[in-house]
Design a protein around this motif. Structure first.
Motif, short mmCIF file in Angstrom:
data_model
loop_
_atom_site.label_atom_id
_atom_site.label_comp_id
_atom_site.label_asym_id
_atom_site.label_seq_id
_atom_site.Cartn_x
_atom_site.Cartn_y
_atom_site.Cartn_z
N LEU A 1 -144.77 4.57 6.02
CA LEU A 1 -144.81 5.80 6.37
C LEU A 1 -144.52 6.14 8.05
CD1 LEU A 1 -144.83 8.44 5.29
CD2 LEU A 1 -147.26 8.69 5.35
N LEU A 2 -145.37 5.54 8.77
CA LEU A 2 -145.35 5.86 10.15
C LEU A 2 -143.83 5.18 10.72
CD1 LEU A 2 -148.70 3.99 11.21
CD2 LEU A 2 -148.13 6.33 11.17
N ALA A 3 -143.39 4.39 10.05
CA ALA A 3 -142.09 3.77 10.66
C ALA A 3 -141.05 4.90 10.18
CB ALA A 3 -141.62 2.34 10.05
N LEU A 4 -141.18 5.44 9.10
CA LEU A 4 -140.35 6.43 8.56
C LEU A 4 -140.24 7.42 9.58
CD1 LEU A 4 -138.07 7.60 6.66
CD2 LEU A 4 -140.00 8.43 5.31
N ILE A 5 -141.54 8.09 9.76
CA ILE A 5 -141.77 9.30 10.78
C ILE A 5 -141.19 8.99 11.97
CG2 ILE A 5 -143.32 10.43 11.89
CD1 ILE A 5 -145.45 10.16 9.40
N ILE A 6 -141.30 7.86 12.67
CA ILE A 6 -140.68 7.35 13.89
C ILE A 6 -139.18 7.52 13.82
CG2 ILE A 6 -140.14 5.68 15.61
CD1 ILE A 6 -143.34 4.63 15.02
N LEU A 7 -138.57 6.88 12.58
CA LEU A 7 -137.17 7.22 12.51
C LEU A 7 -136.81 8.62 12.59
CD1 LEU A 7 -136.52 4.10 10.25
CD2 LEU A 7 -135.76 4.09 12.64
N VAL A 8 -137.08 9.35 11.79
CA VAL A 8 -136.48 10.87 11.44
C VAL A 8 -137.16 11.91 12.20
CG1 VAL A 8 -136.18 9.87 9.00
CG2 VAL A 8 -138.23 11.27 9.40
N ALA A 9 -138.21 11.56 12.79
CA ALA A 9 -138.98 12.96 13.53
C ALA A 9 -138.81 12.70 15.01
CB ALA A 9 -140.50 12.77 13.27
N LEU B 1 -125.16 18.21 8.60
CA LEU B 1 -126.14 18.07 7.48
C LEU B 1 -125.75 16.94 6.42
CD1 LEU B 1 -126.92 21.96 6.85
CD2 LEU B 1 -128.27 20.39 8.04
N LEU B 2 -124.54 16.67 6.02
CA LEU B 2 -124.33 15.50 5.17
C LEU B 2 -124.65 14.38 5.70
CD1 LEU B 2 -122.92 14.21 2.76
CD2 LEU B 2 -121.00 14.20 4.17
N GLY B 3 -124.53 14.16 7.11
CA GLY B 3 -124.97 13.16 8.01
C GLY B 3 -126.56 12.99 8.01
N ALA B 4 -127.03 14.13 8.15
CA ALA B 4 -128.53 14.28 8.03
C ALA B 4 -129.16 13.70 6.63
CB ALA B 4 -129.06 15.72 8.20
N ALA B 5 -128.64 14.07 5.78
CA ALA B 5 -128.95 13.67 4.31
C ALA B 5 -128.87 12.21 4.10
CB ALA B 5 -128.28 14.39 3.09
N LEU B 6 -127.40 11.47 4.53
CA LEU B 6 -127.33 10.27 4.68
C LEU B 6 -128.19 9.47 5.38
CD1 LEU B 6 -123.41 10.06 4.61
CD2 LEU B 6 -125.02 9.47 2.66
N TYR B 7 -128.66 9.83 6.77
CA TYR B 7 -129.32 9.37 7.37
C TYR B 7 -130.73 9.22 7.03
CZ TYR B 7 -132.32 7.94 11.45
OH TYR B 7 -133.32 7.39 12.25
N LEU B 8 -131.32 10.35 6.49
CA LEU B 8 -132.72 10.30 5.86
C LEU B 8 -132.92 9.22 4.69
CD1 LEU B 8 -133.31 14.13 6.28
CD2 LEU B 8 -134.34 12.34 7.65
N SER B 9 -131.92 9.40 3.84
CA SER B 9 -132.07 8.33 2.73
C SER B 9 -131.91 6.84 3.01
CB SER B 9 -130.97 8.56 1.53
OG SER B 9 -129.66 8.49 2.20
N ALA B 10 -130.98 6.67 4.03
CA ALA B 10 -130.99 5.38 4.51
C ALA B 10 -132.19 4.81 5.20
CB ALA B 10 -129.59 5.15 5.64
N ALA B 11 -132.86 5.68 6.00
CA ALA B 11 -134.02 5.48 6.79
C ALA B 11 -135.10 5.07 5.81
CB ALA B 11 -134.36 6.50 7.72
N HIS B 12 -135.18 5.88 4.84
CA HIS B 12 -136.19 5.67 3.75
C HIS B 12 -135.95 4.27 2.83
CE1 HIS B 12 -137.58 6.16 -0.52
NE2 HIS B 12 -138.78 6.41 0.04
N ARG B 13 -134.72 4.16 2.66
CA ARG B 13 -134.41 2.80 2.12
C ARG B 13 -134.79 1.50 2.73
NH1 ARG B 13 -130.52 0.84 -1.53
NH2 ARG B 13 -130.77 -1.19 -1.68
N LEU B 14 -134.49 1.59 4.10
CA LEU B 14 -134.71 0.55 5.15
C LEU B 14 -136.02 0.48 5.18
CD1 LEU B 14 -132.41 1.05 8.14
CD2 LEU B 14 -132.55 -0.87 6.70
N VAL B 15 -136.86 1.38 5.14
CA VAL B 15 -138.40 1.37 5.45
C VAL B 15 -139.03 0.77 4.22
CG1 VAL B 15 -140.64 2.83 5.58
CG2 VAL B 15 -138.70 3.05 7.39
#
Length: 199
Positions: free
Chosen positions: A134-142, A109-123
């Motif tokens: 937003l579409l790119a973020l959905i593709i990355l996290v969903a 879950l720590l990895g999940a939080a770090l990944y979601l924040s990194a994906a958001h920052r990248l996008v």
């Protein structure tokens, strides 16, 4: 030949091609992005609590997490379960909080939080707060495969998260950025490599 009559009011003009904005470039603000990552994190936490322990998670716990620390560093040829950073964090969480599905999966879950924040920052860095972003973020996290990695008590989620943060740091380290970002990128890469299996 009949002259063409312009019925537009004085001062009105048609929008230029440069003034028109395509749908995917429209700015939509931060709320949809925050809702997306918060929703995925909430679903991941729910799955971490309610999902039955899988065989590979149980194998990781029985052979590398519980028992003496020497077991964590012992070689196990052909076994890919001992992702060192995840294993050490799981030893910490289960040792302090007791053993349960959730405590075993807290590093994930720590990895999940770090990944979601990194994906958001990248996008946001690349596509800004736009519909395309937003579409790119959905593709990355969903992505279902990624979603499984964000919950499983293995090292894949942490490895993915730290690799993404290394990418963010490398983008930020491009001139004229501060040298500290290059150091952060190096640290993130080293931590990501530490999630690989230990033979």
């Amino acid at each position: 030949m009949t002259p063409r009559v312009d019925h537009r009011s004085p001062g009105s003009r048609e929008p230029s091609a440069a003034g028109r904005q395509v749908w995917w470039a429209r700015r939509i603000g931060p709320v949809p992005f925050l809702v997306t990552i918060s929703g995925v994190l909430a679903i991941s936490a729910y799955r971490a609590v309610t999902q039955s322990v899988a065989f590979d998670e149980a194998y990781t716990y029985l052979n590398f997490v519980q028992g003496p620390l020497a077991k964590t560093f012992a070689p196990h040829p052909g076994i890919a379960n001992n992702h060192l950073l995840n294993t050490l964090l799981a030893r910490l969480t289960t040792g302090v909080l007791g053993t349960s599905e959730l405590t075993l999966r807290l590093p994930a879950l720590l990895g999940a939080a770090l990944y979601l924040s990194a994906a958001h920052r990248l996008v946001v860095d690349v596509a800004r707060a736009t519909t395309l972003g937003l579409l790119a973020l959905i593709i990355l996290v969903a992505n279902p495969l990624v979603a499984d990695f964000l919950v499983a008590a293995r090292g894949y989620g942490l490895g993915l998260a730290l690799t993404c943060w290394a990418l963010v740091a490398m983008i930020d380290a491009m001139p004229p950025a501060a040298p500290s970002m290059a150091r952060l990128a190096s640290i993130s890469i080293l931590l990501a490599l530490s999630t690989l299996k230990l033979r």
